[in-house]
Every structure is written in C-alpha cells, then in structure tokens.
Write an enzyme that holds these catalytic residues in place. Structure first.
Site, short mmCIF file in Angstrom:
data_model
loop_
_atom_site.label_atom_id
_atom_site.label_comp_id
_atom_site.label_asym_id
_atom_site.label_seq_id
_atom_site.Cartn_x
_atom_site.Cartn_y
_atom_site.Cartn_z
N ARG A 66 -2.56 21.84 -2.16
CA ARG A 66 -1.81 20.82 -1.73
C ARG A 66 -0.35 21.02 -1.56
O ARG A 66 0.02 20.43 -0.81
CB ARG A 66 -1.94 19.92 -3.12
CG ARG A 66 -1.09 18.51 -2.78
CD ARG A 66 -1.53 17.49 -3.68
NE ARG A 66 -2.52 16.36 -3.18
CZ ARG A 66 -2.74 15.96 -2.22
NH1 ARG A 66 -1.55 15.68 -1.47
NH2 ARG A 66 -3.61 15.16 -1.91
N HIS A 110 2.74 -1.93 1.24
CA HIS A 110 1.67 -2.13 0.38
C HIS A 110 0.98 -3.46 0.18
O HIS A 110 2.15 -4.65 0.46
CB HIS A 110 2.13 -1.71 -1.18
CG HIS A 110 0.95 -2.15 -2.17
ND1 HIS A 110 -0.08 -1.20 -2.26
CD2 HIS A 110 0.57 -2.92 -3.16
CE1 HIS A 110 -0.89 -1.62 -3.26
NE2 HIS A 110 -0.42 -2.63 -3.91
N ALA A 143 7.92 9.97 -6.11
CA ALA A 143 6.88 10.96 -6.74
C ALA A 143 5.68 9.99 -7.14
O ALA A 143 4.62 10.64 -7.38
CB ALA A 143 7.19 11.98 -7.57
N ASP A 146 3.08 4.00 -5.38
CA ASP A 146 3.65 2.56 -5.16
C ASP A 146 4.64 2.39 -6.23
O ASP A 146 4.69 1.11 -6.89
CB ASP A 146 2.38 1.44 -5.33
CG ASP A 146 1.23 1.89 -4.34
OD1 ASP A 146 1.71 2.33 -3.20
OD2 ASP A 146 0.27 1.38 -4.50
#
Length: 192
Positions: A66, A110, A143, A146
C-alpha cells in the site's frame, strides 16, 4: 487562469462528467487536466478520453504494498502540476505520502450529511435509521474515513416510498451540483 484539477475515479464517472459538462458550458472556474483510475475498466476513463483529458490507470493489487501504491499515485498526480484533487467515486483511501503532498487540496463527496452515516452505505443507513432528511457532503480528505473538514452540504428529503436506489439517485443529482459549486468556491479562494 482556471485552477488545474486532477480527478480520481473508480466507476461510472458521473461526478467527473458533471465537472466536464460544467467546464464545457463555462460554469466551472477550473479545468480537469488529468483523470486517474484504480480500475482499468472504469467508465470514467472513457468519459475523460471523450473530453480529450489525459488519463492514467493505477490499480492496487490485493495484498500489494500500500505504501508503494500511495507513493506512485502521488507521483502520477504530481506530474500534472495540479492545484486541486477531486476523489469522484474513488474507492481507495489515499495514504500519508499522498496527503503530505496534496493534503488540504484534496476533496471528496459522500452521499449523506456527515458526520452522520459515514462509510460505504450512506443512503441505506439513512433509510434504516428512519431519518426524514439526508443529503450529500463535500469534504476535505484527511487520514480518516469520511472525517475531514466539511466544506459544503446539500439536504435531500427522504420520501415515504424511497428505496436505497431511488434515494441514492436523488442524492447523486444534488451531489453533482454541489461538487461543481464547491470546486468553484475553492477556485475563487485560490484567486484571492
């Protein structure tokens, strides 16, 4: 000069298309200069190509590194000298290297009124909780999931006969308009 925007997509690219359409008819004070996807079959790539916008594909393999993926994503976006990054249905979390470079300049949408109903199922969660109003949020990516600073919100009424799909479709309409509005607001702030 319009601000330079990178858009990251994973799927259909309807939010990207809202930005491209707004630019095409003079309503957007920004220009999409690159579109990146983590999914090589994302329809958003086709939308970008049709608009003459350069694209790149950067998939993440399950079990992959990642940190290396995040560093390469950062490099791919940085190559285009962008002032704003829009995560438009991008289904991967950006990491610390990306946020170190583009933090404070990366936004996401969102399908709920954050901080209510974060995560993958905002419309479903709103229906299950019986709320009468939900909506959409544009927020600054941090980080968390949402959890970033809320930049703009638009309410959407929940109708008595709504399904997850019918509610989500109405939220998407509001979401596209709110994204264009928010990018314009950020472009104006950059000019001042």
């Amino acid at each position: 000069m319009p601000i330079r925007v990178a858009v990251l997509v994973s799927g259909t690219g309807s939010l990207l298309q809202a930005l491209l359409d707004a630019h095409g008819d003079g309503r957007l004070e920004a220009e999409v200069v690159v579109v990146g996807a983590d999914n090589p079959s994302a329809q958003g790539l086709e939308r970008a190509a049709a608009a003459g916008v350069p694209t790149f594909v950067h998939p993440f393999s399950k079990g992959g590194d990642r940190a290396a993926w995040d560093a390469e994503l950062t490099r791919l976006v940085a190559e285009h000298d962008v002032e704003l990054v829009v995560l438009a249905g991008f289904m991967k979390l950006v990491g610390p290297v990306f946020l170190a470079r583009f933090g404070g300049r990366t936004i996401n949408t969102h399908p709920a009124l954050l901080p209510s109903f974060p995560g993958m199922h905002g419309p479903r969660d709103a229906l299950e909780h019986g709320v009468k109003i939900t909506g959409t949020t544009v927020f600054e990516v941090d980080a968390g999931v949402d959890t970033g600073r809320i930049l703009a919100q638009e309410a959407v009424r929940v109708l008595p006969d709504d399904t997850v799909d019918s509610l989500h479709e109405r939220i998407k309409v509001a979401e596209r308009a709110l994204l264009v509005h928010t990018v314009n607001e950020l472009a104006r702030q950059g000019d001042s």
